[in-house]
Design a protein around this motif. Sequence first.
Motif, mmCIF file in Angstrom:
data_model
loop_
_atom_site.group_PDB
_atom_site.id
_atom_site.type_symbol
_atom_site.label_atom_id
_atom_site.label_comp_id
_atom_site.label_asym_id
_atom_site.label_seq_id
_atom_site.Cartn_x
_atom_site.Cartn_y
_atom_site.Cartn_z
ATOM 1 N N ARG A 111 2.427 0.708 7.441
ATOM 2 C CA ARG A 111 2.400 -0.728 7.257
ATOM 3 C C ARG A 111 1.510 -1.041 6.040
ATOM 4 N NH1 ARG A 111 6.081 -0.785 10.188
ATOM 5 N NH2 ARG A 111 6.324 -1.967 12.141
ATOM 6 N N ILE A 112 1.840 -2.024 5.263
ATOM 7 C CA ILE A 112 1.054 -2.465 4.094
ATOM 8 C C ILE A 112 0.006 -3.459 4.569
ATOM 9 C CG2 ILE A 112 1.132 -3.680 1.885
ATOM 10 C CD1 ILE A 112 3.979 -2.591 1.536
ATOM 11 N N VAL A 113 -1.217 -3.282 4.102
ATOM 12 C CA VAL A 113 -2.316 -4.192 4.435
ATOM 13 C C VAL A 113 -2.489 -5.139 3.238
ATOM 14 C CG1 VAL A 113 -4.753 -4.403 5.065
ATOM 15 C CG2 VAL A 113 -3.419 -2.389 5.788
ATOM 16 N N SER A 114 -2.406 -6.431 3.510
ATOM 17 C CA SER A 114 -2.507 -7.437 2.435
ATOM 18 C C SER A 114 -3.508 -8.495 2.848
ATOM 19 C CB SER A 114 -1.133 -8.063 2.169
ATOM 20 O OG SER A 114 -0.658 -8.689 3.340
ATOM 21 N N LYS A 115 -4.153 -9.061 1.806
ATOM 22 C CA LYS A 115 -5.085 -10.163 2.057
ATOM 23 C C LYS A 115 -5.027 -11.092 0.856
ATOM 24 C CE LYS A 115 -9.850 -11.170 3.437
ATOM 25 N NZ LYS A 115 -9.457 -11.931 4.611
ATOM 26 N N GLN A 116 -4.922 -12.350 1.160
ATOM 27 C CA GLN A 116 -4.840 -13.385 0.138
ATOM 28 C C GLN A 116 -3.740 -13.075 -0.871
ATOM 29 O OE1 GLN A 116 -8.711 -13.916 -1.649
ATOM 30 N NE2 GLN A 116 -9.692 -14.479 0.304
ATOM 31 N N GLY A 117 -2.632 -12.528 -0.355
ATOM 32 C CA GLY A 117 -1.464 -12.254 -1.189
ATOM 33 C C GLY A 117 -1.562 -10.987 -1.987
ATOM 34 N N ASN A 118 -2.609 -10.158 -1.789
ATOM 35 C CA ASN A 118 -2.752 -8.915 -2.537
ATOM 36 C C ASN A 118 -2.615 -7.731 -1.592
ATOM 37 O OD1 ASN A 118 -3.398 -10.288 -4.991
ATOM 38 N ND2 ASN A 118 -5.469 -10.642 -4.191
ATOM 39 N N ASN A 119 -1.862 -6.696 -2.039
ATOM 40 C CA ASN A 119 -1.753 -5.455 -1.279
ATOM 41 C C ASN A 119 -3.008 -4.634 -1.532
ATOM 42 O OD1 ASN A 119 0.757 -6.173 -0.398
ATOM 43 N ND2 ASN A 119 1.842 -5.104 -2.047
ATOM 44 N N ILE A 120 -3.818 -4.493 -0.462
ATOM 45 C CA ILE A 120 -5.093 -3.804 -0.648
ATOM 46 C C ILE A 120 -5.073 -2.404 -0.079
ATOM 47 C CG2 ILE A 120 -6.372 -5.987 -0.663
ATOM 48 C CD1 ILE A 120 -7.098 -5.540 2.228
ATOM 49 N N GLY A 121 -3.969 -2.032 0.597
ATOM 50 C CA GLY A 121 -3.910 -0.684 1.130
ATOM 51 C C GLY A 121 -2.729 -0.500 2.068
ATOM 52 N N THR A 122 -2.666 0.725 2.707
ATOM 53 C CA THR A 122 -1.587 1.049 3.659
ATOM 54 C C THR A 122 -2.188 1.739 4.863
ATOM 55 O OG1 THR A 122 -1.186 3.181 2.592
ATOM 56 C CG2 THR A 122 0.150 1.313 1.842
ATOM 57 N N VAL A 123 -1.495 1.564 5.992
ATOM 58 C CA VAL A 123 -1.858 2.218 7.253
ATOM 59 C C VAL A 123 -0.686 3.049 7.701
ATOM 60 C CG1 VAL A 123 -2.509 1.881 9.646
ATOM 61 C CG2 VAL A 123 -3.466 0.389 7.899
ATOM 62 N N THR A 124 -0.919 4.345 8.026
ATOM 63 C CA THR A 124 0.159 5.244 8.476
ATOM 64 C C THR A 124 -0.226 5.795 9.852
ATOM 65 O OG1 THR A 124 0.693 5.858 6.206
ATOM 66 C CG2 THR A 124 1.471 7.301 7.963
ATOM 67 N N VAL A 125 0.727 5.676 10.825
ATOM 68 C CA VAL A 125 0.497 6.145 12.205
ATOM 69 C C VAL A 125 1.588 7.139 12.555
ATOM 70 C CG1 VAL A 125 0.232 5.481 14.614
ATOM 71 C CG2 VAL A 125 -0.523 3.921 12.805
ATOM 72 N N GLU A 126 1.195 8.320 13.088
ATOM 73 C CA GLU A 126 2.148 9.347 13.531
ATOM 74 C C GLU A 126 1.989 9.528 15.042
ATOM 75 O OE1 GLU A 126 1.698 12.902 11.307
ATOM 76 O OE2 GLU A 126 1.920 11.919 9.354
ATOM 77 N N LEU A 127 3.133 9.400 15.786
ATOM 78 C CA LEU A 127 3.165 9.534 17.248
ATOM 79 C C LEU A 127 4.049 10.698 17.641
ATOM 80 C CD1 LEU A 127 1.904 6.658 17.211
ATOM 81 C CD2 LEU A 127 3.296 6.153 19.229
ATOM 82 N N ASP A 128 3.689 11.354 18.778
ATOM 83 C CA ASP A 128 4.471 12.477 19.323
ATOM 84 C C ASP A 128 5.027 12.065 20.691
ATOM 85 O OD1 ASP A 128 5.191 15.446 19.226
ATOM 86 O OD2 ASP A 128 4.204 15.239 21.179
#
Length: 622
Positions: A111-128
């Motif tokens: 998922r892309i992390v955004s604040k005040q309209g700016n992409n400030i980072g990404t979050v990646t989750v892996e499930l089994d």
Amino acid sequence: MNLSLRTALILALLLGTLLPASINGYFSLNRQLDKAEADLHAAHARIADVLALGMQEPLWNLSPEAGRPLLQSFMSDERVVRISVNDATLGNFLSANRPDRVTGHLYKLSRIVSKQGNNIGTVTVELDDGYVVAQIHANQRFYIIAVALQVAISMGLILFLLESRLLRPVHKLTRQSLKLAQQDLTEGFEWQRNDELGTLGRNLEHTRLSLRQLIQALEQKNLQLEADLLSRRQIESALRASEDRYRRLVENTQVIPWDAHPEAWSFTYVGPQAEDLLGYPLASWYQENFLVNVLHPDDRHLLYPVFSEFTQTRHSQVECRFIGHDGRVVWVWLAASATVNADGSKHLQGYLVDISARRHTAQELENYRNHLEEAIEQRTRAMATVQHESDALSWSISHDLRTPLRTIDGFSQVLQEDYGEKLDINARNYLSRIRTAVLNMSMLIEDLIALTRISRSEVRRQEVDVSALAQDVIEELEALEPERKVSVRVRPGLTAWADPRLLRVVLHNLLHNAWKFTATRDHADIEFGMNPTGGQPVFYVRDNGVGFDMSQAGKLFTPFHRLHGPGEAAGNGIGLAIAQRAIHRHDGRIWARSKANEGTTLFFTVPDLRREPGAREFALLP
């Protein structure tokens, strides 16, 4: 495949219990796997969404410690294998990894992390999904153990019930029925059960008892048959005596039996009465060509179909003439029946009856009929002569009498108009009486001519709306006397198969009579309707007029006969006679019912000759 009942039942029970359980387990496992996969994807998306939302402030403030508690909380889930948070410029920001949790399929979501309209980072989750699948497999093993235990218990109970309630009773029933098949009827079927096998056992017991009674009855029949065989000779002797009596009875009647060969035209048997029929000795009847020699030459063609056109089912009856030994002609009724013997040979048999007396009587009747036809023809000519004279009289009345009547009336009118003032009261009264008498005479002549025309007119039948005809006549009467208030009821929808012209004459005379004889009533009432009687429609005209005494009903339809005085009602007494003639032309009837001062009802019928051609009307009086 030959299986015992026990084996077949066990296999059927196993299939009946295991197959549904297996199918149910298969579909249940698939549903659980599909649900677990759907739940896993939903949880995966939820974790990624929460992390993307929760890492906004730590990434914005570049504070990894602020986001680590949230990261560790999701890592406590056994399904999460790895979480990584990356800064858009710095790269790796936070991460956690548990590779030991990988036991199945690995699913990855970012998922892309955004604040005040700016992409400030990404979050990646892996499930089994290994943990979830392991739980489902554990449930499956528990289900299989439960089903197996249930099948074992059910099989045990069912086999116990089958053995005690079905297999052992069937074995016993088979053993007993085998004895019944071997005709061993000594052992009875003792069954006290109330189920189907008990009913079958009791039915077999009834069968055993019936068979025993039948065998006993057959033994008695055998004894009776032996007794019957002993008396058979006596019966045959009595039968031969009966045949002799029958032969004597036949040979002593006027009916002569005979047998013959159709190919040879020769008799094989003739009753002894034949000697008296033609006078030939009985032995002569058995000679060849005897029948051809004694048959009248003009009647030989009548017997050719009997002897030549042979069929097994042919039955013939012929009246022909034979020539006697003394030359006299004898009329004979010959009846023949054709048969085929067992060897295929053709055979004829029948009877001869002397009908000479009947033919003589028939000839006398024929002569009488010819004489009767001549008498009828003479009577017809006489009737034609009378009819011609009647027509001539009608012509004379209508032409020869009208002229002097018109002359008398004309001169009387001239005297009354030109010399009326010169005549005294008595003379004028005499002239008025003369003119009235001349008018009445003219009316009588017209009525007589109308009566003659009705009797000779041709009847042309068609479907007639009788109700409409009656309504037309009523409207004419109302137009002639508009000042009268008469209650008239005409039943609608009445029809008849009749001549509309003659039927209108009938209705006019009947309704005119009703109109005329209700003139003295304050509330005059006239009704026209129909009542079915004896399968035929009976029309009627009913009024509440002056009526008449039924002792005078025989003179009601007599021409020029009046049941009321001249002062009571106008007319010449010809109307009902004309109506009667018109009804008779339709093969119908007309009659009346009345009481003095209580009204009159006139009935008439018009038979429908389409349903009964040639039928005459004999309607019952209502």
